[in-house]
Design an enzyme around this catalytic site. Structure first.
Site, mmCIF file in Angstrom:
data_model
loop_
_atom_site.group_PDB
_atom_site.id
_atom_site.type_symbol
_atom_site.label_atom_id
_atom_site.label_comp_id
_atom_site.label_asym_id
_atom_site.label_seq_id
_atom_site.Cartn_x
_atom_site.Cartn_y
_atom_site.Cartn_z
ATOM 1 N N CYS A 114 9.775 5.148 -4.744
ATOM 2 C CA CYS A 114 11.156 4.773 -4.421
ATOM 3 C C CYS A 114 12.144 5.522 -5.329
ATOM 4 O O CYS A 114 12.281 6.737 -5.215
ATOM 5 C CB CYS A 114 11.326 3.266 -4.498
ATOM 6 S SG CYS A 114 12.800 2.671 -3.619
ATOM 7 N N HIS A 149 6.810 0.669 -1.513
ATOM 8 C CA HIS A 149 6.359 -0.256 -2.551
ATOM 9 C C HIS A 149 5.064 -0.918 -2.088
ATOM 10 O O HIS A 149 4.848 -1.133 -0.896
ATOM 11 C CB HIS A 149 7.413 -1.339 -2.800
ATOM 12 C CG HIS A 149 8.662 -0.835 -3.429
ATOM 13 N ND1 HIS A 149 8.723 -0.417 -4.743
ATOM 14 C CD2 HIS A 149 9.917 -0.690 -2.925
ATOM 15 C CE1 HIS A 149 9.953 -0.042 -5.026
ATOM 16 N NE2 HIS A 149 10.701 -0.185 -3.945
#
Length: 492
Positions: free
Chosen positions: A331, A429
């Site tokens: 991310c 994630h």
């Protein structure tokens, strides 16, 4: 249907509120009760994507698992994600609505309470029981006005409260008596009992203190929970407590502890793996020799990128790669690996652009619309199944995307892998959570014979241990009465 509502508040942060709510959700589910978790207001950088396309705190996602439910935004209607020491992104019913500093949010609480009560009503209409988690401590008297997280909520909905305190760090009797003393008369009246958490030792030596506490306050001690070693539950926000070095570790992973690190639960599977030593490297600490460096997610990517530079990480990463080490960015960490990160709207701080670390031909621009989705697919190498979730404002473009790291089931491609195979970036994630993906990524990082690890199974076993502890160590007859259940045999 009108649910019985019971709230768990703590004398301090990390007193065990999340764990007790998780335990009670599973205990009630075992008894056939339709139960839901609820946290009116949560401040955390660890969040989960819900079935209705929003985000909530990770702790409420675990509590939903304990209750046998999919995560839903009603379980945590107000989520605050700090982006500075004095400000936070405000998320209402799963959607970001504003960035406010502490003073402005204090004024906004009247609006936030309306959202809290809407979710409360929906849950009490749908379920037989709702177990509510407070935030921080109800004795934070500077925050009492317009409180929606602790007694302000409990008073508004007229629910009983259990007060939990952590004995492991000392001062447990002062915590309980002092907290009670700082409450108003009506608030004290709704505290129906105490729970003491993380006890280790001879309970007989503690008994005189328990007897004194009950005489002094007039409140019953509903039980003393033991220190349960080896629980695999996601931390709500703070980095997990340091583990001792693993004797059998064959692969070492280093993670910079960014000031605004988000979703550090991405590393739970690595920390739980018996062959992996995963260390968080804090400010002023020298990046260690390791096999794999992972740049984690960040709520303030450009500010944390500057922090990495001040801490000497770019040269450490260059040295690491020269010696054949592997590198992953997740991310915000993936965005840092590109040529630049642009924030023209000031989404995460002051508007502007930052030069990236330059390991990928990639640029990222932060957008006002946050990407929130659960995703599944397969790794571009090894064909391993991967699953996780996306929570990001960044839109990334560049030639690096022509070599994706993952192929997702919805037809999209995610992330990138470098031409030499040493560096991987992803927006996903939870990339280590699936057993197949974990094994494939550990082999890629140099651990040829990786043992299998099922993180969800470990979490499920931990939830069961918590519910067993409720059965064995708490006054279940008193708990049953609070929840309006038939009397049950009591172990204490």
């Amino acid at each position: 249907m009108t649910a019985r509502v019971v709230m768990v508040q703590g004398c301090t942060s990390d007193a065990g509120k999340s764990a007790l709510v998780t335990a009670l959700c599973r205990w009630l589910r075992r008894r056939g009760v339709a139960v839901a978790p609820f946290k009116p207001q949560n401040m955390a950088l660890n969040s989960a994507v819900t079935e209705d396309g929003g985000e909530i705190g990770r702790a409420q996602a675990v509590q939903a698992q304990a209750a046998g439910l999919a995560p839903h935004t009603d379980f945590n209607p107000i989520l605050l994600k700090p982006n500075s020491d004095t400000g936070a992104q405000v998320i209402v019913h799963g959607r970001a609505v504003a960035n406010l500093d502490a003073r402005d949010y204090h004024d906004y609480k009247r609006v936030a309470m309306e959202a809290v009560l809407v979710s409360h009503q929906r849950l009490t209409d749908l379920f037989e029981a709702v177990v509510v988690e407070g935030a921080g401590s109800p004795a934070e008297i500077n925050l009492r006005a317009n409180d929606i997280a602790n007694m302000g909520y409990a008073e508004a909905v007229d629910c009983p409260v259990l007060l939990i305190a952590d004995i492991d760090r000392g001062g447990v009797f002062a915590h309980l008596v002092g907290t009670l003393a700082l409450l108003s008369e009506s608030e004290r009246a709704r505290v129906k009992g105490f729970v003491i958490n993380r006890f280790r030792g001879d309970i007989g030596l503690l008994q005189p203190g328990l007897d004194w506490l009950q005489r002094e306050t007039g409140k019953p001690v509903l039980g003393v929970l033991p220190y349960l070693h080896g629980l695999h539950l996601e931390a709500e926000d703070a980095l997990p407590r340091a583990d001792e070095s693993k004797q059998g570790a064959r692969l070492r992973v280093a993670v910079p502890a960014l000031p605004r690190i988000s979703n550090h639960n991405d590393f739970d599977a690595l920390r739980a793996h018996p062959q992996v030593e995963c260390v968080f490297v804090g400010p002023g600490e020298t990046p260690p020799v390791c096999d794999l460096i992972v740049l984690p997610g960040s709520k303030s990517t450009r500010a944390d990128l500057d922090w990495l530079r001040r801490q000497g990480w770019p040269s450490a990463i260059s040295r690491h790669l020269r010696y054949g080490g592997k590198l992953i960015g997740i991310c915000g960490g993936w965005q840092m690996l590109g040529r630049a990160v642009h924030d023209p709207l000031g989404i995460e701080g002051e508007a502007g652009s930052s030069t990236g670390l330059g390991w990928f031909d990639l640029e990222t621009t932060l957008d006002a619309h946050k990407q929130l989705r659960n995703a599944r697919g397969r790794l571009a190498f090894g064909e391993a199944t991967v699953g996780g979730y996306e929570i990001h404002c960044g839109i990334s473009t560049g030639a690096a995307l022509e070599r994706p790291a993952m192929h997702l089931e919805d037809g999209r491609r995610d992330g990138a892998i470098s031409a030499d195979g040493q560096i991987l970036g992803t927006y996903l994630h939870g990339v280590f959570d699936e057993p197949q993906a974990l094994a494939a990524l550990l082999r890629w990082a140099g651990l040829e014979q990786a043992q299998a690890l099922d993180l969800r199974g470990l979490r499920e076993a931990s939830i069961e241990r918590l519910a067993d502890a409720v059965e064995a160590h708490l006054d279940t007859a008193a708990l049953a009465q609070l929840f309006g259940l038939e009397p049950v045999a009591c172990a204490v």
